[in-house]
Scaffold this active site. Structure first.
Site, PDB file in Angstrom:
ATOM      1  N   ASP A  10       0.874  -1.181   0.000  1.00  0.00           N
ATOM      2  CA  ASP A  10       0.000   0.000   0.000  1.00  0.00           C
ATOM      3  C   ASP A  10       0.908   1.227   0.000  1.00  0.00           C
ATOM      4  O   ASP A  10       2.121   1.126   0.213  1.00  0.00           O
ATOM      5  CB  ASP A  10      -0.887  -0.019   1.260  1.00  0.00           C
ATOM      6  CG  ASP A  10      -1.780   1.223   1.344  1.00  0.00           C
ATOM      7  OD1 ASP A  10      -2.441   1.535   0.341  1.00  0.00           O
ATOM      8  OD2 ASP A  10      -1.790   1.888   2.394  1.00  0.00           O
ATOM      9  N   SER A  11       0.291   2.391  -0.164  1.00  0.00           N
ATOM     10  CA  SER A  11       1.069   3.630  -0.116  1.00  0.00           C
ATOM     11  C   SER A  11       1.508   3.964   1.313  1.00  0.00           C
ATOM     12  O   SER A  11       2.325   4.858   1.497  1.00  0.00           O
ATOM     13  CB  SER A  11       0.215   4.787  -0.641  1.00  0.00           C
ATOM     14  OG  SER A  11      -0.873   5.000   0.236  1.00  0.00           O
ATOM     15  N   TYR A  42      -0.733   8.540  -2.376  1.00  0.00           N
ATOM     16  CA  TYR A  42      -0.685   8.303  -3.818  1.00  0.00           C
ATOM     17  C   TYR A  42      -1.909   8.920  -4.513  1.00  0.00           C
ATOM     18  O   TYR A  42      -1.876   9.216  -5.696  1.00  0.00           O
ATOM     19  CB  TYR A  42      -0.726   6.793  -4.111  1.00  0.00           C
ATOM     20  CG  TYR A  42       0.563   6.034  -3.925  1.00  0.00           C
ATOM     21  CD1 TYR A  42       1.668   6.590  -3.279  1.00  0.00           C
ATOM     22  CD2 TYR A  42       0.673   4.726  -4.412  1.00  0.00           C
ATOM     23  CE1 TYR A  42       2.830   5.860  -3.123  1.00  0.00           C
ATOM     24  CE2 TYR A  42       1.842   3.993  -4.262  1.00  0.00           C
ATOM     25  CZ  TYR A  42       2.917   4.558  -3.613  1.00  0.00           C
ATOM     26  OH  TYR A  42       4.069   3.830  -3.461  1.00  0.00           O
ATOM     27  N   GLY A  43      -2.988   9.036  -3.756  1.00  0.00           N
ATOM     28  CA  GLY A  43      -4.293   9.317  -4.346  1.00  0.00           C
ATOM     29  C   GLY A  43      -4.471  10.668  -5.001  1.00  0.00           C
ATOM     30  O   GLY A  43      -5.497  10.931  -5.616  1.00  0.00           O
ATOM     31  N   CYS A  73      -4.347  -1.457  -1.951  1.00  0.00           N
ATOM     32  CA  CYS A  73      -4.444  -0.020  -2.173  1.00  0.00           C
ATOM     33  C   CYS A  73      -5.440   0.159  -3.318  1.00  0.00           C
ATOM     34  O   CYS A  73      -5.206  -0.344  -4.428  1.00  0.00           O
ATOM     35  CB  CYS A  73      -3.080   0.533  -2.552  1.00  0.00           C
ATOM     36  SG  CYS A  73      -3.134   2.275  -2.980  1.00  0.00           S
ATOM     37  N   ASN A  74      -6.523   0.847  -3.043  1.00  0.00           N
ATOM     38  CA  ASN A  74      -7.528   1.072  -4.092  1.00  0.00           C
ATOM     39  C   ASN A  74      -6.964   1.895  -5.235  1.00  0.00           C
ATOM     40  O   ASN A  74      -7.255   1.655  -6.399  1.00  0.00           O
ATOM     41  CB  ASN A  74      -8.737   1.805  -3.507  1.00  0.00           C
ATOM     42  CG  ASN A  74      -9.580   0.924  -2.614  1.00  0.00           C
ATOM     43  OD1 ASN A  74     -10.598   0.404  -3.040  1.00  0.00           O
ATOM     44  ND2 ASN A  74      -9.168   0.731  -1.379  1.00  0.00           N
ATOM     45  N   THR A  75      -6.147   2.885  -4.889  1.00  0.00           N
ATOM     46  CA  THR A  75      -5.615   3.802  -5.894  1.00  0.00           C
ATOM     47  C   THR A  75      -4.754   3.041  -6.911  1.00  0.00           C
ATOM     48  O   THR A  75      -4.885   3.229  -8.131  1.00  0.00           O
ATOM     49  CB  THR A  75      -4.787   4.897  -5.190  1.00  0.00           C
ATOM     50  OG1 THR A  75      -5.588   5.463  -4.159  1.00  0.00           O
ATOM     51  CG2 THR A  75      -4.341   5.967  -6.141  1.00  0.00           C
ATOM     52  N   GLU A 156      -2.443   8.992   8.368  1.00  0.00           N
ATOM     53  CA  GLU A 156      -0.989   8.725   8.438  1.00  0.00           C
ATOM     54  C   GLU A 156      -0.357   9.488   9.605  1.00  0.00           C
ATOM     55  O   GLU A 156       0.647   9.072  10.160  1.00  0.00           O
ATOM     56  CB  GLU A 156      -0.298   9.105   7.121  1.00  0.00           C
ATOM     57  CG  GLU A 156      -0.572   8.160   5.962  1.00  0.00           C
ATOM     58  CD  GLU A 156       0.171   6.814   6.041  1.00  0.00           C
ATOM     59  OE1 GLU A 156       1.200   6.718   6.715  1.00  0.00           O
ATOM     60  OE2 GLU A 156      -0.330   5.843   5.427  1.00  0.00           O
ATOM     61  N   CYS A 189     -10.896   3.129   0.143  1.00  0.00           N
ATOM     62  CA  CYS A 189      -9.474   3.409   0.374  1.00  0.00           C
ATOM     63  C   CYS A 189      -9.123   2.613   1.619  1.00  0.00           C
ATOM     64  O   CYS A 189      -9.866   2.655   2.614  1.00  0.00           O
ATOM     65  CB  CYS A 189      -9.261   4.901   0.620  1.00  0.00           C
ATOM     66  SG  CYS A 189      -7.604   5.270   1.240  1.00  0.00           S
ATOM     67  N   THR A 190      -8.017   1.893   1.547  1.00  0.00           N
ATOM     68  CA  THR A 190      -7.722   0.957   2.649  1.00  0.00           C
ATOM     69  C   THR A 190      -7.311   1.662   3.941  1.00  0.00           C
ATOM     70  O   THR A 190      -7.201   1.027   4.978  1.00  0.00           O
ATOM     71  CB  THR A 190      -6.633  -0.039   2.219  1.00  0.00           C
ATOM     72  OG1 THR A 190      -5.533   0.700   1.675  1.00  0.00           O
ATOM     73  CG2 THR A 190      -7.159  -1.009   1.198  1.00  0.00           C
ATOM     74  N   HIS A 191      -7.109   2.965   3.866  1.00  0.00           N
ATOM     75  CA  HIS A 191      -6.869   3.704   5.112  1.00  0.00           C
ATOM     76  C   HIS A 191      -8.160   3.889   5.916  1.00  0.00           C
ATOM     77  O   HIS A 191      -8.114   4.072   7.129  1.00  0.00           O
ATOM     78  CB  HIS A 191      -6.290   5.098   4.816  1.00  0.00           C
ATOM     79  CG  HIS A 191      -4.839   5.113   4.461  1.00  0.00           C
ATOM     80  ND1 HIS A 191      -4.343   4.603   3.294  1.00  0.00           N
ATOM     81  CD2 HIS A 191      -3.765   5.594   5.150  1.00  0.00           C
ATOM     82  CE1 HIS A 191      -3.034   4.778   3.260  1.00  0.00           C
ATOM     83  NE2 HIS A 191      -2.656   5.373   4.379  1.00  0.00           N
TER      84      HIS A 191
HETATM   85  N1  DGL Z   1      -4.713   3.351   0.925  1.00  0.00           N
HETATM   86  C1  DGL Z   1      -4.680   3.711  -0.422  1.00  0.00           C
HETATM   87  C2  DGL Z   1      -5.955   3.480  -1.160  1.00  0.00           C
HETATM   88  O1  DGL Z   1      -6.594   2.535  -0.882  1.00  0.00           O
HETATM   89  C3  DGL Z   1      -3.932   4.903  -0.830  1.00  0.00           C
HETATM   90  C4  DGL Z   1      -4.268   6.204  -0.274  1.00  0.00           C
HETATM   91  C5  DGL Z   1      -3.315   7.247  -0.763  1.00  0.00           C
HETATM   92  O2  DGL Z   1      -2.106   7.017  -0.705  1.00  0.00           O
HETATM   93  O3  DGL Z   1      -3.770   8.310  -1.197  1.00  0.00           O
HETATM   94  O4  DGL Z   1      -6.337   4.180  -2.034  1.00  0.00           O
END
Ligand code: DGL
Length: 272
Positions: A10-11, A42-43, A73-75, A156, A189-191
């Protein structure tokens, strides 16, 4: 049987939200986790940059002889899944979006169709990936999405049980939920599972759908079908790498691996 580890990335700390389900459903598996904490989020980046980062990480995981890669990571899943599969044709690569989309379609067979909301990063929302995959199989399912780019930097930073997070949630979601009369919300988003408690408290009637738990079912099915599950004799440590060993990374590792002592945390940064 295959006792090699599963590569997970993931990011940042977001992908760690799949670990409790992974340990419950697949207790014999070991993971090599990579969180790109120095370059998150990353998003809001361009797809070219996200692809370049993903290649670096996937190459690194492959160098650890992983038997499979989970993109938690969805992105990255929304933008780079095909590119990653083309780059490594001999290893199963599973993204986090498809298993969730399949579940939405399955659930819709047994329930009255109600509008579903998806929240995610700017890149994920712009890609339209959830509604494309879902509506390809069932065009009657109504889906609406909303980018919430400030959630990831706050998470984060560990700003979760906090008024700032609650205000940010209100800012993004109050009108969105009301306008579309949403009863279900995909945490795209996995966060976001880290703010599940806030969301439940603020919108108690909303059902939350968590793709980072969903991906583990898919992984189990694939490993079982290919006879690649680890055996009961599989001992050894989980390896967790981050490009910035932030306090929050350690905190989240302790949280998700609970009292599992076999976790080694290391630093790994790529050259720009
Ligand atoms: N956790 C990630 C996701 O699922 C990335 C979020 C990010 O880095 O912006 O999209």
């Amino acid at each position: 049987m295959d006792n090699r580890p599963i590569g997970v990335f993931d990011s940042g700390v977001g992908g760690l939200t799949c670990i409790p389900t992974l340990q419950k459903l697949l207790p014999n598996e070991r993971v090599v986790y990579y969180g790109d904490t120095a370059r998150t989020p990353y998003g809001s980046k361009t797809i070219d940059t996200i692809r370049e980062f993903s290649y670096q990480i996937a190459d690194y995981l492959i160098s650890h002889d992983v038997k499979m890669i989970m993109i938690v990571c969805n992105t990255v899943s929304a933008t780079c899944l095909d590119a990653l599969r083309n780059r490594y044709p001999n290893i199963p690569i599973i993204g986090v979006v498809e298993p969730m989309a399949n579940r939405i379609v399955r659930d819709a067979k047994n329930e009255e169709n109600k509008p579903i909301g998806v929240i995610g990063t700017k890149v994920t929302v712009k890609s339209g990936i959830y509604s494309t995959l879902v509506r390809k199989k069932n065009p009657n399912i109504e889906m609406y999405s909303k980018a919430c780019p400030v959630f990831v930097p706050l998470i984060e930073e560990g700003i979760v049980k906090n008024e700032i997070m609650d205000l940010t949630i209100h800012y993004y979601l109050d009108d969105f939920i009301k306008e579309h009369d949403l009863k279900k919300l995909v945490l795209g988003c996995t966060h976001y599972p880290y703010i599940k408690k806030n969301l439940k408290r603020l919108y108690p009637d909303l059902e939350l759908l968590n793709p980072s738990a969903e991906i583990v079912n898919e992984v189990k099915e694939i490993l079982t079908a290919r006879d690649m599950l680890a055996g009961e004799d599989n001992v050894g440590e989980h390896q967790c790498y981050a490009s910035d060993l932030s306090e929050n990374f350690y905190h989240m590792i302790n949280l998700v691996f609970e009292d599992d002592k076999d976790v080694k945390v290391s630093f790994k940064k790529f050259n720009e």
